[in-house]
Design an enzyme around this catalytic site. Sequence first.
Site, PDB file in Angstrom:
ATOM      1  N   LYS A  57      26.805  34.805  34.199  1.00  0.00           N
ATOM      2  CA  LYS A  57      26.401  36.287  34.033  1.00  0.00           C
ATOM      3  C   LYS A  57      27.098  36.689  32.611  1.00  0.00           C
ATOM      4  O   LYS A  57      26.732  37.564  32.052  1.00  0.00           O
ATOM      5  CB  LYS A  57      27.392  36.907  35.195  1.00  0.00           C
ATOM      6  N   LYS A  89      18.936  31.335  41.737  1.00  0.00           N
ATOM      7  CA  LYS A  89      19.029  31.995  43.218  1.00  0.00           C
ATOM      8  C   LYS A  89      18.747  33.325  43.107  1.00  0.00           C
ATOM      9  O   LYS A  89      18.745  34.155  42.238  1.00  0.00           O
ATOM     10  CB  LYS A  89      20.596  31.920  43.571  1.00  0.00           C
ATOM     11  N   LYS A  96      20.765  40.367  43.353  1.00  0.00           N
ATOM     12  CA  LYS A  96      20.570  41.603  43.282  1.00  0.00           C
ATOM     13  C   LYS A  96      20.369  42.181  41.826  1.00  0.00           C
ATOM     14  O   LYS A  96      19.778  43.104  41.358  1.00  0.00           O
ATOM     15  CB  LYS A  96      21.710  42.405  43.634  1.00  0.00           C
TER      16      LYS A  96
HETATM   17  P1  ATP Z   1      24.756  40.216  41.994  1.00  0.00           P
HETATM   18  O1  ATP Z   1      23.805  39.627  41.242  1.00  0.00           O
HETATM   19  O2  ATP Z   1      25.123  41.600  41.857  1.00  0.00           O
HETATM   20  O3  ATP Z   1      25.955  39.395  42.057  1.00  0.00           O
HETATM   21  P2  ATP Z   1      24.245  38.956  44.594  1.00  0.00           P
HETATM   22  O4  ATP Z   1      22.853  38.815  45.213  1.00  0.00           O
HETATM   23  O5  ATP Z   1      24.641  37.835  44.124  1.00  0.00           O
HETATM   24  O6  ATP Z   1      24.285  40.135  43.622  1.00  0.00           O
HETATM   25  P3  ATP Z   1      26.644  39.615  45.805  1.00  0.00           P
HETATM   26  O7  ATP Z   1      27.020  41.094  46.301  1.00  0.00           O
HETATM   27  O8  ATP Z   1      27.268  39.186  44.792  1.00  0.00           O
HETATM   28  O9  ATP Z   1      24.974  39.539  45.632  1.00  0.00           O
HETATM   29  O10 ATP Z   1      26.944  38.471  47.310  1.00  0.00           O
HETATM   30  C1  ATP Z   1      27.099  39.139  48.436  1.00  0.00           C
HETATM   31  C2  ATP Z   1      26.934  37.913  49.481  1.00  0.00           C
HETATM   32  O11 ATP Z   1      25.447  37.470  49.193  1.00  0.00           O
HETATM   33  C3  ATP Z   1      27.723  36.762  49.119  1.00  0.00           C
HETATM   34  O12 ATP Z   1      28.282  36.213  50.103  1.00  0.00           O
HETATM   35  C4  ATP Z   1      26.894  35.654  48.679  1.00  0.00           C
HETATM   36  O13 ATP Z   1      27.233  34.614  48.536  1.00  0.00           O
HETATM   37  C5  ATP Z   1      25.602  36.060  49.283  1.00  0.00           C
HETATM   38  N1  ATP Z   1      24.272  35.733  48.318  1.00  0.00           N
HETATM   39  C6  ATP Z   1      23.902  36.339  47.275  1.00  0.00           C
HETATM   40  N2  ATP Z   1      22.887  35.751  46.888  1.00  0.00           N
HETATM   41  C7  ATP Z   1      22.375  34.845  48.005  1.00  0.00           C
HETATM   42  C8  ATP Z   1      21.355  34.094  47.754  1.00  0.00           C
HETATM   43  N3  ATP Z   1      20.249  33.957  46.883  1.00  0.00           N
HETATM   44  N4  ATP Z   1      21.044  33.312  48.944  1.00  0.00           N
HETATM   45  C9  ATP Z   1      21.951  33.344  50.305  1.00  0.00           C
HETATM   46  N5  ATP Z   1      23.187  34.039  49.888  1.00  0.00           N
HETATM   47  C10 ATP Z   1      23.419  35.022  48.614  1.00  0.00           C
HETATM   48 MG    MG Z   2      26.715  37.557  43.366  1.00  0.00          MG
END
Ligand code: ATP
Ligand code: MG
Length: 327
Positions: A112, A193, A196
């Site tokens: 990040k 991965k 969001k």
């Molecule tokens: P950001 O990019 O804002 O970090 P994010 O998609 O990583 O968004 P988070 O809010 O950081 O989402 O994570 C929320 C939950 O979703 C956590 O438990 C994280 O481990 C899970 N998670 C995030 N991305 C994935 C993915 N690609 N596959 C499975 N689990 C995920």
């Molecule tokens: Mg995340």
Amino acid sequence: MKTRVFSGMQPSGNLHIGNYLGALKNWVRIQQDYECIFCIVDLHAITLHQEPAALRAKIEELAALYLAAGIDARECSIMVQSSVHAHAELAWMLTCVTPVGWLERMTQYKAKSATQESVGDGLLQYPVLMAADILLYQAGIVPVGEDQAQHLELTRDIAQRFNALYGDTFVVPGTSLPAVGARVMGLDDPTQKMSKSATGLNHAVSLLDPPDRVRKIIMRATTDSLPAVDFEAAGPGVLNLLSIYQAFAGADDDEMKRQFTGMRYGDLKKRVAEMVIAHLEPFQQRYRQITAEPGYLDGVLRDGAARVAPIANETVRLVKERMGLYT
Ligand code: ATP
Ligand code: MG
């Protein structure tokens, strides 16, 4: 007494099927067996810049998504991180026992911070705040996606270091990952991965995407140069599509092989898209019902905070006492 579970998501961007399969689906599955606290981690979201009005709206949207997925607000506490002051307070105390080298090693920090012109200190401190979230409630289990496993390891290191310095204070939490869907990859780039915060137009299927958009994104997913599914030789894009299907369908490995071996990629994508749509439709219907009820979400969030604040405050009191701070 039931073991306590804590987990959270950031109210940034749109929740996607990776968040659902990696974490939210597991929360729903285990909510009856544990004392669960599901948090909306807005203090984590501001580690990257958020528009204030959009952030405020995303907080309630995320609460509605938890409920639409099947979290029962009478059984579990759903709360917003910034509404319980103890999160930020404990984070400071834990910052003071955390070597900066531990934080600089974190994969998420490296990924990040590479996207930022100027890196805010919050991005580096992120895992300490996450440790505070968990340790504050003496949680025994933290159900997350695979990308958070490293932060959980760090949480255990911080808890153990604190316990060694000041005497047994924190429960050292365990990680719970789903067997399938723990790391859903980007549909446009299966080496990254699904996130969001990623900006690619065809990167993710969001939980509130309408069926035609779901179909479009999945039909455009990156695969490989083989013509059809071969479980031994499939590239990461095809394996990602298969595991998305498997996680939604709850199918075992043998059943997957029986159904998909030799299937052409166009047909595979159609099957995956229909499986995802079938799960999202009832979910989206519940979401619309929940958000149509004025004041309901606010009530859920205030009630959740009121339930958990005494637990959090007691931990902070204990930590202050152990550290010799003024209580
Ligand atoms: P950001 O990019 O804002 O970090 P994010 O998609 O990583 O968004 P988070 O809010 O950081 O989402 O994570 C929320 C939950 O979703 C956590 O438990 C994280 O481990 C899970 N998670 C995030 N991305 C994935 C993915 N690609 N596959 C499975 N689990 C995920
Ligand atoms: Mg995340």
